[in-house]
Design a protein around this motif. Structure first.
Motif, PDB file in Angstrom:
ATOM      1  N   ARG A  41       0.841  -1.193   0.000  1.00  0.00           N
ATOM      2  CA  ARG A  41       0.000   0.000   0.000  1.00  0.00           C
ATOM      3  C   ARG A  41       0.880   1.249   0.000  1.00  0.00           C
ATOM      4  NH1 ARG A  41      -4.163  -2.411  -2.065  1.00  0.00           N
ATOM      5  NH2 ARG A  41      -4.901  -4.146  -0.822  1.00  0.00           N
ATOM      6  N   SER A  42       1.749   1.336  -0.995  1.00  0.00           N
ATOM      7  CA  SER A  42       2.799   2.353  -1.022  1.00  0.00           C
ATOM      8  C   SER A  42       2.271   3.769  -1.215  1.00  0.00           C
ATOM      9  CB  SER A  42       3.771   2.028  -2.157  1.00  0.00           C
ATOM     10  OG  SER A  42       3.073   1.962  -3.396  1.00  0.00           O
ATOM     11  N   TYR A  43       1.008   3.918  -1.573  1.00  0.00           N
ATOM     12  CA  TYR A  43       0.483   5.261  -1.821  1.00  0.00           C
ATOM     13  C   TYR A  43       0.574   6.158  -0.595  1.00  0.00           C
ATOM     14  CZ  TYR A  43      -3.701   3.569   0.594  1.00  0.00           C
ATOM     15  OH  TYR A  43      -4.570   3.067   1.530  1.00  0.00           O
ATOM     16  N   TRP A  44       0.664   5.560   0.615  1.00  0.00           N
ATOM     17  CA  TRP A  44       0.684   6.375   1.828  1.00  0.00           C
ATOM     18  C   TRP A  44       1.957   7.213   1.918  1.00  0.00           C
ATOM     19  CZ3 TRP A  44      -3.593   6.593   4.876  1.00  0.00           C
ATOM     20  CH2 TRP A  44      -3.481   7.306   6.052  1.00  0.00           C
ATOM     21  N   VAL A  45       3.053   6.768   1.362  1.00  0.00           N
ATOM     22  CA  VAL A  45       4.295   7.554   1.365  1.00  0.00           C
ATOM     23  C   VAL A  45       4.082   8.858   0.603  1.00  0.00           C
ATOM     24  CG1 VAL A  45       6.732   7.581   0.697  1.00  0.00           C
ATOM     25  CG2 VAL A  45       5.696   5.459   1.517  1.00  0.00           C
ATOM     26  N   ALA A  46       3.530   8.742  -0.597  1.00  0.00           N
ATOM     27  CA  ALA A  46       3.292   9.942  -1.403  1.00  0.00           C
ATOM     28  C   ALA A  46       2.218  10.827  -0.780  1.00  0.00           C
ATOM     29  CB  ALA A  46       2.886   9.542  -2.825  1.00  0.00           C
ATOM     30  N   LEU A  47       1.193  10.219  -0.169  1.00  0.00           N
ATOM     31  CA  LEU A  47       0.161  11.024   0.492  1.00  0.00           C
ATOM     32  C   LEU A  47       0.777  11.892   1.586  1.00  0.00           C
ATOM     33  CD1 LEU A  47      -2.951   8.686   0.974  1.00  0.00           C
ATOM     34  CD2 LEU A  47      -2.663  10.569  -0.625  1.00  0.00           C
ATOM     35  N   THR A  48       1.692  11.324   2.357  1.00  0.00           N
ATOM     36  CA  THR A  48       2.348  12.105   3.407  1.00  0.00           C
ATOM     37  C   THR A  48       3.085  13.291   2.811  1.00  0.00           C
ATOM     38  OG1 THR A  48       2.618  10.138   4.776  1.00  0.00           O
ATOM     39  CG2 THR A  48       4.064  11.995   5.250  1.00  0.00           C
ATOM     40  N   ILE A  49       3.799  13.078   1.709  1.00  0.00           N
ATOM     41  CA  ILE A  49       4.531  14.172   1.062  1.00  0.00           C
ATOM     42  C   ILE A  49       3.575  15.244   0.568  1.00  0.00           C
ATOM     43  CG2 ILE A  49       5.976  14.733  -0.938  1.00  0.00           C
ATOM     44  CD1 ILE A  49       7.262  11.988  -0.603  1.00  0.00           C
ATOM     45  N   VAL A  50       2.430  14.841   0.018  1.00  0.00           N
ATOM     46  CA  VAL A  50       1.460  15.814  -0.483  1.00  0.00           C
ATOM     47  C   VAL A  50       1.043  16.774   0.623  1.00  0.00           C
ATOM     48  CG1 VAL A  50      -0.869  16.103  -1.397  1.00  0.00           C
ATOM     49  CG2 VAL A  50       0.605  14.299  -2.300  1.00  0.00           C
ATOM     50  N   PHE A  51       0.722  16.244   1.801  1.00  0.00           N
ATOM     51  CA  PHE A  51       0.248  17.099   2.882  1.00  0.00           C
ATOM     52  C   PHE A  51       1.371  17.908   3.519  1.00  0.00           C
ATOM     53  CE2 PHE A  51      -3.391  14.095   2.918  1.00  0.00           C
ATOM     54  CZ  PHE A  51      -4.410  15.031   2.847  1.00  0.00           C
ATOM     55  N   VAL A  52       2.578  17.338   3.560  1.00  0.00           N
ATOM     56  CA  VAL A  52       3.684  18.038   4.222  1.00  0.00           C
ATOM     57  C   VAL A  52       4.262  19.121   3.329  1.00  0.00           C
ATOM     58  CG1 VAL A  52       6.051  17.768   5.069  1.00  0.00           C
ATOM     59  CG2 VAL A  52       4.298  16.127   5.735  1.00  0.00           C
ATOM     60  N   LEU A  53       4.422  18.841   2.050  1.00  0.00           N
ATOM     61  CA  LEU A  53       5.225  19.692   1.184  1.00  0.00           C
ATOM     62  C   LEU A  53       4.411  20.674   0.362  1.00  0.00           C
ATOM     63  CD1 LEU A  53       8.257  19.998   0.657  1.00  0.00           C
ATOM     64  CD2 LEU A  53       7.955  18.682  -1.428  1.00  0.00           C
ATOM     65  N   LYS A  54       3.104  20.706   0.511  1.00  0.00           N
ATOM     66  CA  LYS A  54       2.375  21.733  -0.217  1.00  0.00           C
ATOM     67  C   LYS A  54       3.001  23.064   0.146  1.00  0.00           C
ATOM     68  CE  LYS A  54      -1.052  22.127  -2.201  1.00  0.00           C
ATOM     69  NZ  LYS A  54      -1.211  22.587  -3.554  1.00  0.00           N
ATOM     70  N   PRO A  55       3.656  23.776  -0.798  1.00  0.00           N
ATOM     71  CA  PRO A  55       4.521  24.893  -0.451  1.00  0.00           C
ATOM     72  C   PRO A  55       3.798  26.090   0.129  1.00  0.00           C
ATOM     73  CG  PRO A  55       4.262  24.700  -2.828  1.00  0.00           C
ATOM     74  CD  PRO A  55       3.644  23.477  -2.236  1.00  0.00           C
ATOM     75  N   ASP A  56       2.502  26.232  -0.135  1.00  0.00           N
ATOM     76  CA  ASP A  56       1.790  27.390   0.392  1.00  0.00           C
ATOM     77  C   ASP A  56       1.134  27.092   1.727  1.00  0.00           C
ATOM     78  OD1 ASP A  56       0.226  25.561  -1.069  1.00  0.00           O
ATOM     79  OD2 ASP A  56      -1.433  26.968  -1.134  1.00  0.00           O
ATOM     80  N   PHE A  57       1.403  25.924   2.305  1.00  0.00           N
ATOM     81  CA  PHE A  57       0.755  25.549   3.556  1.00  0.00           C
ATOM     82  C   PHE A  57       1.564  25.924   4.785  1.00  0.00           C
ATOM     83  CE2 PHE A  57      -2.321  21.914   2.244  1.00  0.00           C
ATOM     84  CZ  PHE A  57      -3.069  22.847   1.550  1.00  0.00           C
TER      85      PHE A  57
END
Length: 652
Positions: free
Chosen positions: A378-394
């Motif tokens: 279920r490797s999608y969770w790695v990328a999901l974490t990056i999406v929430f952490v690295l959104k640059p305007d967040f």
């Protein structure tokens, strides 16, 4: 000796205590719980799941609930028309994302390339605005989910179900629209009046600066709501015209408040009470002739406040304001097609937009390569974490990565209990009802709390789709830690702009704009409307600078330490703007005009300070002398500039 031992003990405790930039994100924000949003979230996520259970299609219900989760995350606007944009537009991008993801599911390196490209687009469009930011988030988020989880066929079914879930949230949020069409705008205007009353009440106390900040934020929100709505409606609706007039007439009161503050003593309690009466009149829509009971003014500051209040009472209680006298202080927004062209140009030609997109694409690409080479279930969770952490305007990437890890760990404790003890089936519906309600309640408290609330919801929905139960928990923790590590290394440490801050340059621009405002306020031209527009833009820019500094304060040294050292200078610049406004108000109500060249000398001092901030990454020295009559109208302004100079050059 005992005192020295106690001091040493306190020193050791201070060295052992976690740094402020680390623990700041773990303090819950003192904000009220948004109960309507709590109710909407509970219904929006639990109802589709219940329908899926009842029809024997639990996977379909879980997908619709995932779409509803996206809608709940984007449901942050107050005005109903803005909710349509904030929820409906991102759902369209989310549908595109899950379609792209499902089409490359199981295709190895093709999926790596596709998600990397989607990440680049997502990062670049995030710079357009709030709606585009959420749209970019859902575009990438759903693409990652589609590429990581098997979706029910045919290809259009998953995006349709996700979109229906998001639109269900929109429907719930618009149920009260026929009864409360202008209620959010009216609440915003009335709330601004109450914030002004609180600021005037605190004029002689240390709380004034904080109250004035609240006034600036409330004014920005109210103008954004009203002008944004008027830009989308042809003609001038009576209710909007009235609210615009009531908001504009508050500006002279806001201008008079700094003059009262700099005077150094308090105000008669009747004055803030009168402002609160105006707030109640706006809230309840009262009209009619009302004469305020105000004390007799004796000073220019008091005369300015008295005149502004009496005029406000006449306008607020007038049943039919003159629509030809409505001045949009910040200007009405451009047409939609013009704003679209500007946004597209900014995205394609902006270096910052490309850098943000490349950072996000690099991290997502690395994550997908890693899970393609190393077997990760279920490797999608790695990328999901990056999406929430690295959104640059967040916000701060460093702080968000740490908060994400801490919040995920907390959420997994709840998820473990649910997956281990609650049998799958109809029990999922009441559990989802409770867990979904926690999302808006915890989101208001901070990012770590929001992560802790979202994690068990996503895991429960994932379990409905793939039936792994408790075995989902520990892999998700490791996946989250891997994602946080990739974001920190490839999205933070490898980019010098992450830890070499530009806050000095942003502050320098604000100081330079302040110098222009000082010159204009006491120049030969006397266009009051233009002066007010400049002051409003300057306050809005300073509010943005303050937000940048507050975000920088959450970074580790040296960026956080530098922001902390410069923070008093941000406050000093805001006080300079207040002192300029107060001096102009006093001149307008009887104080003598300043001598020729006084304002120019102040502006020269501010521009030298701005130049020093641009050239240096540290606090700077300012050498130009600043003198003038100590009893003149600009004496408080010169005092504030001297204070800023002392902050900027502590050793000079």
């Amino acid at each position: 000796m005992a005192d020295r031992k106690r001091a040493d003990e306190r020193g050791r405790q201070g060295r052992l205590a976690p740094p402020e930039w680390l623990i700041g994100g773990l303090r819950p924000a003192p904000t009220p719980i948004p109960w309507p949003a709590v109710a909407r979230a509970a219904i929006a996520l639990a109802a589709p799941l219940a329908v899926g259970m009842a029809t024997g299609q639990s996977a379909y219900g879980a997908l619709a609930s995932m779409g509803a989760l996206s809608g709940v995350i984007g449901d942050t606007a107050d005005a109903y028309r803005m909710r349509i944009f904030n929820i409906a537009v991102p759902q369209l991008y989310g549908a595109i994302g899950v379609t792209v993801g499902s089409l490359v599911f199981g295709h190895g390196w093709l999926a790596v390339g596709a998600l990397t490209l989607v990440a680049l687009v997502s990062g670049m469009i995030s710079s357009i605005g709030a709606v585009a930011s959420v749209s970019g988030l859902l575009l990438l988020l759903n693409a990652v989910v589609g590429a990581g989880l098997p979706m029910p066929g045919p290809w259009w079914k998953a995006p349709l179900l996700l979109t229906l879930g998001g639109l269900f949230v929109l429907l719930l949020s618009l149920l009260a629209w026929p009864l409360r069409r202008t209620e959010p705008e009216r609440d915003a205007v009335a709330g601004t009046y109450r914030a002004v009353a609180a600021a005037i009440e605190a004029a002689a106390t240390d709380a004034y600066d904080t109250r004035r900040q609240a006034v600036t934020n409330d004014l920005n929100t109210a103008y954004d709501l009203i002008l944004g709505r008027r830009a989308r409606e042809h003609g001038r609706r009576g209710e909007l015209v009235r609210l615009s007039a009531q908001l504009n007439v508050l500006i002279p009161i806001v201008e008079a408040a700094p003059a009262v503050h700099l005077r150094g003593w308090g105000v008669d309690p009747a004055i803030p009470s009168a402002v609160r009466q105006l707030a109640d009149a706006v809230d309840e829509g009262r009209t009619g002739t009302v004469e305020p009971e105000l004390p007799e003014p004796t000073t220019p500051a008091e005369r300015a406040l008295d005149s502004a209040l009496r005029y406000a009472f006449a306008v607020v209680h007038h049943p039919d304001p003159d629509h030809t006298n409505i001045d949009d202080r910040l200007g009405r927004p451009a047409a939609l097609r013009i704003r679209f062209r500007r946004a597209a140009r900014n995205v394609l030609l902006s270096g910052a937009s490309w850098r943000y997109g490349l950072r996000l694409a690099l991290c997502i690409g690395l994550a997908q390569v890693l899970v393609s080479v190393v077997p990760v279930e279920r490797s999608y969770w790695v990328a999901l974490t990056i999406v929430f952490v690295l959104k640059p305007d967040f916000g701060s990437v460093f702080a968000r990565a740490l908060m994400r890890a801490i919040g995920t760990a907390g959420g997994l404790v709840v998820a473990a209990a649910v997956l281990a003890e609650v049998p799958r089936g109809w029990w999922d519906v009441p559990v989802m009802l409770v867990l979904a309600a926690l999302i808006p309640a915890f989101s208001a408290k901070g990012y770590a709390f929001q992560t802790a609330a979202i994690t068990p919801v996503i895991l429960l929905l994932s379990d409905v789709l793939n039936h792994q139960g408790f075995n989902l928990v520990m892999p998700r923790l490791w996946d989250s830690l891997i994602g946080c590590a990739i974001a920190l290394v490839a999205g933070y440490l490898l980019w010098p702009e992450s830890w070499h801050t530009r806050i000095g340059a942003r502050l320098a621009e604000a100081v330079s704009a302040t110098a222009d405002y000082v010159e204009y306020a006491f120049g030969s031209e006397d266009d009051r409307a233009e002066r007010v527009r400049r002051r409003r833009r300057l306050y809005r820019d300073l509010s943005t600078v303050r937000s940048e500094f507050q975000r920088a304060l959450t970074e580790p040294p040296p960026m956080g330490a530098r922001a902390a050292a410069w923070w008093p200078l941000v406050v000093a610049v805001e006080r300079i703007v207040d002192a300029t406004t107060a001096a102009r108000v006093r001149v307008n109500h009887g104080a003598p005009w300043p001598a020729a060249g006084e304002a120019v000398e102040v502006a020269v001092q501010l521009r030298e300070l701005a130049d020093g901030l641009r050239r240096s990454s540290r606090l700077v020295g300012v050498r130009v002398a600043l003198a003038g009559p100590e009893e003149g109208v600009l004496a408080p302004l010169r005092q504030e500039v001297r204070a800023a100079r002392a902050i900027a050059s502590p050793g000079g």
